[in-house]
Design an enzyme around this catalytic site. Structure first.
Site, PDB file in Angstrom:
ATOM      1  N   GLY A   9       2.128  -2.939  -5.586  1.00 32.25           N
ATOM      2  CA  GLY A   9       0.352  -1.297  -5.893  1.00 32.25           C
ATOM      3  C   GLY A   9       0.232  -1.378  -4.279  1.00 32.25           C
ATOM      4  O   GLY A   9      -0.239  -1.056  -3.563  1.00 32.25           O
ATOM      5  N   SER A  13      -4.584  -3.356  -5.755  1.00 28.86           N
ATOM      6  CA  SER A  13      -4.324  -3.752  -7.354  1.00 28.86           C
ATOM      7  C   SER A  13      -3.688  -4.843  -7.862  1.00 28.86           C
ATOM      8  O   SER A  13      -3.326  -5.461  -9.066  1.00 28.86           O
ATOM      9  CB  SER A  13      -3.421  -2.793  -7.604  1.00 28.86           C
ATOM     10  OG  SER A  13      -1.922  -3.491  -6.551  1.00 28.86           O
ATOM     11  N   SER A  16      -2.714 -10.466  -4.222  1.00 31.71           N
ATOM     12  CA  SER A  16      -2.710 -11.461  -3.876  1.00 31.71           C
ATOM     13  C   SER A  16      -3.234 -11.877  -5.174  1.00 31.71           C
ATOM     14  O   SER A  16      -2.935 -13.515  -5.348  1.00 31.71           O
ATOM     15  CB  SER A  16      -4.088 -11.378  -3.134  1.00 31.71           C
ATOM     16  OG  SER A  16      -3.938 -10.893  -1.960  1.00 31.71           O
ATOM     17  N   GLU A  86       1.678  -9.410   0.988  1.00 32.18           N
ATOM     18  CA  GLU A  86       2.204  -8.776   1.929  1.00 32.18           C
ATOM     19  C   GLU A  86       3.510  -8.388   2.696  1.00 32.18           C
ATOM     20  O   GLU A  86       3.802  -8.557   4.122  1.00 32.18           O
ATOM     21  CB  GLU A  86       1.260  -9.245   3.699  1.00 32.18           C
ATOM     22  CG  GLU A  86      -0.371  -9.830   2.567  1.00 32.18           C
ATOM     23  CD  GLU A  86      -1.239  -8.157   2.515  1.00 32.18           C
ATOM     24  OE1 GLU A  86      -0.312  -7.312   2.721  1.00 32.18           O
ATOM     25  OE2 GLU A  86      -2.195  -8.493   2.878  1.00 32.18           O
ATOM     26  N   GLN A  88       5.635  -5.515   1.988  1.00 30.90           N
ATOM     27  CA  GLN A  88       5.237  -4.790   3.315  1.00 30.90           C
ATOM     28  C   GLN A  88       6.006  -4.625   4.197  1.00 30.90           C
ATOM     29  O   GLN A  88       6.480  -3.930   4.872  1.00 30.90           O
ATOM     30  CB  GLN A  88       4.229  -2.908   3.518  1.00 30.90           C
ATOM     31  CG  GLN A  88       2.938  -4.112   3.584  1.00 30.90           C
ATOM     32  CD  GLN A  88       2.428  -4.343   2.798  1.00 30.90           C
ATOM     33  OE1 GLN A  88       2.180  -5.302   1.668  1.00 30.90           O
ATOM     34  NE2 GLN A  88       0.928  -5.071   2.903  1.00 30.90           N
ATOM     35  N   CYS A 182      -6.661  13.301  -5.173  1.00 33.20           N
ATOM     36  CA  CYS A 182      -8.196  12.881  -4.268  1.00 33.20           C
ATOM     37  C   CYS A 182      -7.286  12.758  -3.182  1.00 33.20           C
ATOM     38  O   CYS A 182      -7.790  13.340  -1.875  1.00 33.20           O
ATOM     39  CB  CYS A 182      -8.625  11.760  -5.048  1.00 33.20           C
ATOM     40  SG  CYS A 182      -9.689  12.218  -6.406  1.00 33.20           S
TER      41      CYS A 182
HETATM   42 ZN   LIG Z   1      -8.845  10.579  -7.917  1.00 36.00          ZN
END
Ligand SMILES: [Zn+2]
Length: 190
Positions: A9, A13, A16, A86, A88, A182
């Protein structure tokens, strides 16, 4: 057969929190859950997993000897599940070792982490988990700037979006979850 799970995520998100909840569910049932984190992020304090809503859990750091460590603990007293925070920041080798724990010791491993960095590139650990996991789930959250699902992480430096710099920088700058539109707009990529 046990499985290797990858739950990814964006920032915020709830990763944890889910780890701590999973650990709590297993231990409440008298089952043994081992919690691990990666030594890259030490913001939580030494060997602590902390959620944004104030829960925390002690965790060991993953090392090269993770397979042997878990095997020894499992022989001493059965281990029912392993959770990893963690993820990643794991190396490819770490992920291979986790898959060996699943395959050879028959213990489920649930790894939680980001998928991509602020440049929208896969981390080493994320890439290996996407390649090797039996089950992959996305934890969802909302874009900082609109109400769409966030899929990317934006790095803010002094409040301004940036997409340059070292991959792993922990500390002064802030990361926020954003949608792709965005992300492009704020970084003036469109
Ligand atoms: Zn957005």
């Amino acid at each position: 057969m046990a499985k290797l799970y990858y739950r990814f995520g964006t920032m915020q998100s709830n990763k944890s929190n889910q780890i701590i909840t999973t650990h709590h569910q297993y231990t409440t049932q008298g089952k043994r859950c081992l919690a691990y984190s990666t030594p890259v992020d030490t913001r939580s304090g030494y060997k602590k997993i902390k959620s944004r809503i104030g829960l925390e859990l002690d965790a060991e750091y993953i090392s090269e000897s993770i397979f042997d460590d878990v095997k020894a603990l499992h022989e001493e007293k059965a281990v029912h599940v392993i959770v990893v925070d963690e993820a990643q920041f794991l190396s490819k080798e770490d992920v291979h070792n986790l898959s060996d724990i699943t395959d050879e010791l028959d213990i489920p491993v649930i790894a939680f982490g980001l998928k991509t960095d602020f440049r929208n590139e896969l981390f080493e650990g994320s890439k290996a988990l996407l390649e090797l996991s039996d089950a992959i789930d996305e934890l969802k959250t909302i874009c900082q700037f609109c109400n769409k699902k966030a899929t990317l992480n934006m790095r803010l430096l002094d409040g301004k979006p940036v997409n340059v710099g070292e991959t792993i920088q922990i500390g002064d700058e802030e990361y926020v979850p954003v949608c792709r539109k965005c992300y492009k707009k704020r970084l003036e990529l469109v």
